[in-house]
Write an enzyme that holds these catalytic residues in place. Structure first.
Site, PDB file in Angstrom:
ATOM      1  NE  ARG A  40      -3.710   1.883   2.862  1.00  0.00           N
ATOM      2  CZ  ARG A  40      -4.168   2.363   4.011  1.00  0.00           C
ATOM      3  NH1 ARG A  40      -3.489   2.151   5.133  1.00  0.00           N
ATOM      4  NH2 ARG A  40      -5.300   3.031   4.061  1.00  0.00           N
ATOM      5  CB  ALA A 102      -5.686   5.019   0.684  1.00  0.00           C
ATOM      6  CB  SER A 103     -10.578   1.744   1.232  1.00  0.00           C
ATOM      7  OG  SER A 103     -11.387   2.478   0.355  1.00  0.00           O
ATOM      8  CG  MET A 104     -10.262   1.378   7.063  1.00  0.00           C
ATOM      9  SD  MET A 104     -11.547   0.916   8.283  1.00  0.00           S
ATOM     10  CE  MET A 104     -10.632  -0.298   9.258  1.00  0.00           C
TER      11      MET A 104
END
Length: 394
Positions: A40, A102-104
């Site tokens: 990520r 940015a999602s979990m």
């Protein structure tokens, strides 16, 4: 692919996040290779805004100014705002409205698990954002099989440059994801990383029969969504399936709610409405958590209505309901030690509708998100409880 990505696989924070995601059931063993090969942190911008629980607000974190803190957030299971106000915000202070993030990681991998993506599948993603999700899918499906759409031109341009720099073979398309990308269809899988109020039939027609669509979906009753996992029918006549669990996503830009505000409805006193009472109790109606299955169910059963739950003060809590197709409103005033008072005004008796839906939900044994489902056809979209044959329009 990914020939230019720094090898994060043994970094302490990356390893700790991997372990936490596996232990929590979000990261399936077959997705671990993609998690390690496509970290990520490689896809995040140098400036981002996590939510600081201690401060109670979003705060700017700069990789240049505090790389250790930046990496701690990059390797944490938290959402990270990456854009405010559709790019109009300037400087490091948070803007008014977050418009990309940015999602979990736990949410990302649960949705990818729902997608059931396999090598060789052709994929369309709606909502590129940082391009991390698209890169994960490209690692799994194989290079050149992922098309990702981003409505924001600046975000699309940045994602395209990031993918080229990192050697990730995905096609980034700048355009409105609501219409899909028919020129590259048909797809085996379609995933949306933004919330939708209406799932367009174009997404169904661009998928092969038996294809899977995974998308956050919700009503305008509140901000909460649930992940819909739909399977396209054998003749492409529609797509149907259950919700897999609650989430909350930023909405498709064309489907953002435009609430006119309380003053547009209640121009004088609440006492101007017609007064009644209800035996419904606050404890059974107002949930403490963010992902209340009752609120989701009410949104499915009471169309064109939004709810606002006010803070509890002096032993009382008002809960408001506003009609979105007219100026009907209702207020239920929960208080300690007495029946709740209700005021309603306008063409619709909104509290009557909400109370009826509440008693239906109780009568159905208080179903959670996973017992509900969604069907999308050329005629529209339809919700159902347990049985797709007993659906109603939403």
């Amino acid at each position: 692919m990914n020939r230019n990505i720094e090898p994060y696989g043994e970094r302490t924070g990356h390893v700790a996040l991997r372990r936490a995601l596996v232990a929590g059931g979000a990261l399936a063993p077959d997705w671990v290779p993609a998690f390690d090969a496509v970290p990520r942190a490689a896809f995040l911008p140098d400036l981002m805004w996590p939510f600081d629980m201690a401060a109670g607000r979003s705060v700017a974190v700069s990789k240049a100014h505090d790389p250790d803190l930046w990496h701690r957030y990059a390797d944490a299971d938290v959402p990270l705002v990456t854009q405010w106000d559709d790019g109009e915000q300037v400087g490091t202070e948070p803007g008014a409205t977050p418009t990309s993030s940015a999602s979990m990681p736990s949410v990302v991998f649960r949705m990818l698990r729902d997608l059931d993506l396999r090598p060789g599948h052709r994929v369309l993603e709606i909502g590129t954002a940082t391009c991390w999700n698209a890169a994960l899918m490209a690692h799994r499906a194989r290079p050149g099989l992922v098309v990702t759409m981003e409505v924001d031109e600046a975000l699309a341009r940045a994602a395209r440059a990031r993918a080229e720099r990192l050697g990730v073979a995905v096609r980034v398309v700048h355009g409105d994801g609501f219409r899909g990308c028919p020129e590259a269809a048909p797809y085996d899988r379609l995933i949306a990383t933004c919330g939708a109020r209406v799932l367009p039939f174009s997404w169904v027609t661009q998928c092969r029969p038996g294809g899977v669509i995974v998308a956050p979906w919700g009503t305008r009753f509140g901000n909460g969504d649930a992940v819909a996992r739909l399977v396209v029918g054998p003749a492409g006549e529609g797509a149907s399936g259950h919700f897999t669990g609650p989430v909350e996503f930023m909405k498709l830009r064309g489907q953002r709610s435009a609430f006119p505000g309380h003053a547009a409805y209640v121009t004088g006193s609440v006492a101007d409405g017609d007064e009644t009472s209800t035996t419904v109790r606050e404890a059974e109606f107002v949930a403490e958590g963010r992902f209340d299955p009752l609120a989701f169910a009410l949104g499915l059963r009471v169309p064109d209505c939004c709810q606002v739950v006010a803070e509890r003060r002096d032993g009382a809590r008002p809960v408001w309901f506003y009609g979105l197709a007219d100026r009907s409103w209702a207020c239920v005033w929960f208080r300690d030690g007495g029946a709740a008072r209700v005021w309603q005004s306008g063409p619709r008796r909104l509290w009557d509708e909400v109370e009826s839906a509440f008693r239906w939900w109780v009568g159905q044994r208080r179903p959670g998100h996973e017992r509900f489902g969604l069907t999308v056809t050329a005629r529209g979209q339809f919700a159902w409880l347990d049985d797709p044959g007993r659906a109603w329009p939403v």
